[in-house]
Design an enzyme around this catalytic site. Structure first.
Site: not given
Length: 146
Positions: A65, A98
């Protein structure tokens, strides 16, 4: 790999480019995004992507977006979804390594098409490191807060 993709009007061009690239690499893409540039509401196109990831119908998702924020917030309402708003390849890589992110949120108005493609390739090709990061990822969902 199965990848679901969704976008609002700001991300139409990026979505088409990314979808073509993914398919050229042999991935199966489910397109929930608008294919027009007329104003639409991003949740209508993001929820189906997040549902596919949540229900394991897709391995990963890509949402696009204008700022990436609204799409990212919407996707993260789904259990098991870890959507990451990324603006460069380093953030995309770390989100996978991570955080075991499974949806990439791209801010179409703030990155170039080349950056978006590079982030997508980095995101889908980076493995989660596990180890100490797994312990942290396991703490993300909480019945207390959900």
């Amino acid at each position: 790999m199965k990848i679901s993709i969704g976008n609002d009007h700001a991300g139409t061009g990026y979505k088409q480019m990314i979808q073509e690239k993914l398919e050229s690499l042999g991935h199966t893409v489910t397109n929930y995004g608008t294919n027009a540039e007329d104003s639409v509401d991003y949740p209508d196109f993001v929820h189906p992507v997040a549902e596919d990831v949540e229900n394991k119908k897709a391995d990963m998702g890509i949402i696009i977006c204008g700022s990436g924020n609204g799409a990212n917030m919407t996707a993260n309402k789904h259990q098991g979804v870890r959507s990451a708003l990324c603006w460069n390849t380093e953030i995309a890589k770390l989100a996978r390594e991570h955080n075991d992110a499974n949806i990439l949120s791209i801010p179409a108005r703030f990155v170039s098409e080349e950056q978006a493609t590079d982030m997508m390739e980095t995101f889908i090709n980076t493995e989660f490191e596990g180890g100490r990061h797994q312990r942290r990822v396991d703490k993300i969902p909480s019945k207390k807060y959900c």
